[in-house]
Write an enzyme that holds these catalytic residues in place. Structure first.
Site, PDB file in Angstrom:
ATOM      1  CD  GLU A  73     -15.306  58.038 -26.981  1.00 36.20           C
ATOM      2  OE1 GLU A  73     -15.524  56.828 -26.902  1.00 36.20           O
ATOM      3  OE2 GLU A  73     -15.582  58.713 -28.002  1.00 36.20           O
ATOM      4  NE  ARG A  80     -15.439  47.585 -20.652  1.00 34.51           N
ATOM      5  CZ  ARG A  80     -14.885  46.487 -21.202  1.00 34.51           C
ATOM      6  NH1 ARG A  80     -15.647  45.543 -21.711  1.00 34.51           N
ATOM      7  NH2 ARG A  80     -13.579  46.359 -21.243  1.00 34.51           N
ATOM      8  CG  ASP A  91     -20.845  52.461 -28.583  1.00 33.77           C
ATOM      9  OD1 ASP A  91     -20.798  53.079 -27.505  1.00 33.77           O
ATOM     10  OD2 ASP A  91     -19.946  52.508 -29.448  1.00 33.77           O
ATOM     11  CD1 TRP A 136     -14.598  53.584 -24.093  1.00 38.26           C
ATOM     12  CD2 TRP A 136     -16.032  51.956 -23.577  1.00 38.26           C
ATOM     13  NE1 TRP A 136     -15.717  53.768 -24.874  1.00 38.26           N
ATOM     14  CE2 TRP A 136     -16.620  52.778 -24.575  1.00 38.26           C
ATOM     15  CE3 TRP A 136     -16.765  50.863 -23.102  1.00 38.26           C
ATOM     16  CZ2 TRP A 136     -17.898  52.547 -25.088  1.00 38.26           C
ATOM     17  CZ3 TRP A 136     -18.031  50.632 -23.620  1.00 38.26           C
ATOM     18  CH2 TRP A 136     -18.576  51.468 -24.596  1.00 38.26           C
ATOM     19  CG  ASP A 193     -18.634  61.715 -32.002  1.00 35.52           C
ATOM     20  OD1 ASP A 193     -19.018  60.549 -31.906  1.00 35.52           O
ATOM     21  OD2 ASP A 193     -19.055  62.641 -31.294  1.00 35.52           O
TER      22      ASP A 193
END
Length: 599
Positions: free
Chosen positions: A199, A302, A394, A448, A509
């Site tokens: 993450e 990013r 992803d 993020w 998750d």
């Protein structure tokens, strides 16, 4: 020794690096449809195999791609699992049969265009089955080939995608990383140089209070925790990724090597570093913190603008009307026959999909993306050190969610190769081998996720999960620290399963799926299952600890749990012992003093 910069005339003006984060929670032996093995099958058919096809095409044409591909440790364990290797061809066969049945139905109904799309799906899944057989049912081996030839750089992740900012012990953070490194070596054949911090979660070193009490109402004592960068550095990890805001809001710090060389910044210079308003997102930085800076790890930020173009289903490329619609499916086969059509178009008004039209649109969107990269980097084209734009996503976004995504990635590589943009594609490891970091920065905690904080994983809907995780972490540390587990093969076996259940319990998750509501019931059941199994193994351990043996019933139950959750076969309980550290630091991780002095 100063790292030399290539001659400006011979080097690119800037670089683009994709990072594809391939990860799924452990689903084998935990359900099939709609949640469970179906997720793994869909990702393999729609993302992993198409991506391998792209790599094969680019290798054939000698075109650089050089992306960073994270194959998470728990995903590697699943792709190598005999259950997946046996069941995946059956899944593909079902999809092929369903396409044939759809074709017959559409022909009988006089819907020629939909019948042609059914034939498209028949070809797609038949090709997937052929590829899987060609790879000898070994997708890891296929990816490893492209890693060995340098077309991609495979990196790692937390062992089970544990969200490191919220894990309750330093040992748990270290164990997530060290188990990941060991798993990576076992499957890929070499140590990973980079990691996808789950993450993009980061926390610095500092005094830390448990955010919630344990399930029994007790609250463990606060303690001085290590920073994520230290756990990574101890395992020889050279770089990881953070979200934009962590770099924009960071604090520039003087390099310790500047101080060692006697270069003491003035008060004004310190003030300027501490309050610098703008920071480039197109360069890597060493992470500051109270750890051995000789082995400092690096972050890549990013890029936000290009990210929106790919992530957004509304304003980004995947929302274009000609692309395949993700949501509308025809049952019982589950194939998709309709295109997005337009924003907020009702399901009943979706128009038939045209694969050729979508393929043409991919080329235009690839050109547009390269143009955006050029715009973002061009102000730094003449810099001594060329800028690098980091685009992390992803992996499952490409192919599964956005069906045309793999074609788009290939089109990006071909566009950069064919046109004189001044941009070259590279991996982060390759870039770091050629150019120095921009300096040291200190970052605050964040991710993020929504709001850039820990909110997705710690909120009123998920806080109850941590009331179970924290005592499990503390108990595992206690068991590992005593060392009693190492006195016999049975003790080791029980301790290993205790560690496996803890790792599966820590998977981020579960909180993500609960918060988003995507598969809340499944996530809650899975969390409670691993919590129950942890407590069962804990009870078995307590019997062993007091008697030196376990009952026949406990032996049967332990074997059942081992069979169900048989991941990380060589897991080492020693990793959870109090104060356990990684000592196998690779020489390549050493920060050259002269390079560090560029801060």
């Amino acid at each position: 020794m100063t790292k030399a910069s290539p001659d400006k005339a011979s080097r690119p003006a800037g670089f683009l690096t994709f990072t594809l984060h391939a990860h799924l929670p452990y689903v084998i032996n935990h359900g099939t449809w709609p949640h469970g093995m179906e997720w793994l099958h869909e990702a393999a058919a729609e993302t992993y195999l198409p991506l391998l096809r792209v790599l094969k095409n680019l290798e054939r044409d000698q075109i650089r791609f050089n992306c960073n591909l994270n194959l998470s440790p728990i995903l590697l364990e699943q792709l190598a699992h005999p259950v997946f290797k046996a069941e995946f061809p059956n899944y593909l066969t079902r999809k092929i049969v369903a396409a044939r049945e759809d074709e017959a139905f559409f022909i009988q109904s006089g819907e020629a265009h939909l019948a042609e799309i059914a034939r498209f799906w028949h070809r797609f899944f038949s090709e997937a089955l052929e590829d899987f057989n060609e790879f000898d049912h070994d997708l890891i081996k296929a990816f490893r080939h492209f890693n060995d030839t340098g077309l991609i750089n495979i990196i790692t992740c937390g062992a089970t995608h544990g969200y490191m900012p919220l894990l309750g012990t330093d040992e748990s953070v270290r164990a997530q990383v060290r188990t990941a490194v060991d798993t990576h070596v076992r499957h890929i054949g070499r140590r990973p140089r980079g990691i996808w911090a789950p993450e993009c979660g980061y926390r610095p070193a500092g005094y830390w209070h448990y955010p919630v009490a344990c399930a029994d109402g007790t609250t463990p004592a606060a303690f001085d925790r290590i920073g994520v960068e230290q756990a990574l550095s101890e395992s020889g990890i050279e770089f990881f990724f953070v979200d934009t805001h962590l770099v924009e809001e960071s604090v520039r710090t003087p390099s310790p090597y500047q101080l060692l060389d006697g270069s003491v910044p003035t008060d004004a210079e310190i003030e300027q570093m501490m309050h610098k308003a703008h920071r480039s997102l197109y360069q890597p930085y060493y992470v500051d913190g109270p750890y051995d800076k000789r082995y400092a790890t690096t972050i890549f930020p990013r890029d936000p603008r290009t990210g929106v173009q790919v992530w957004s289903g509304d304003s980004g490329y995947p929302g274009d009307g000609v692309y395949l619609d993700f949501h509308k499916k025809r049952w019982p086969g589950g194939h998709r026959y309709w295109r997005v059509t337009g924003p907020k178009v009702d399901m009943g008004d979706k128009q038939p999909y045209d694969p050729q039209q979508a393929a043409e649109r991919v080329k235009a969107h690839a050109s547009h993306f390269v143009h955006l990269v050029h715009e973002a980097l061009q102000s730094g084209f003449k810099d001594e050190v060329p800028p690098i734009l980091c685009a992390p996503f992803d992996a499952e976004l490409f192919g599964h969610w956005w069906f045309e995504g793999p074609m788009w990635l290939e089109a990006i590589a071909r566009t950069v190769y064919s046109y004189p943009t001044g941009i070259e594609m590279t991996s982060c490891a390759e870039y770091l081998d050629r150019y120095p970091r921009a300096g040291f920065i200190a970052m605050h905690e964040g991710s993020w996720g929504a709001e850039g904080t820990n909110h997705v994983w710690m909120n009123p809907e998920t806080s109850w999960t941590w009331t179970h995780i924290y005592p499990a972490e503390l108990y595992t540390r206690e068991v590992a620290t005593t060392g009693h587990w190492a006195s016999s093969s049975l003790g080791k076996r029980i301790a290993q399963q205790l560690c496996r259940e803890l790792l599966l319990l820590e998977s981020s998750d579960w909180q993500f799926l609960i918060t988003t509501g995507a598969a809340r019931d499944y996530a809650e059941i899975r969390f409670l299952t691993h919590n129950d199994q942890f407590n069962e193994v804990k009870a078995i351990w307590q019997t062993f600890e007091s008697t030196g043996s376990i009952t026949p019933e406990q032996e049967t139950r332990l074997a059942e749990i081992e069979t169900r959750d048989n991941v990380f076969p060589d897991i080492d309980p020693e990793l959870w012992a109090a104060g356990a550290k990684q000592q196998r630091i690779e020489a390549q991780s050493v920060v050259p003093p002269a390079a560090a002095a560029t801060a």
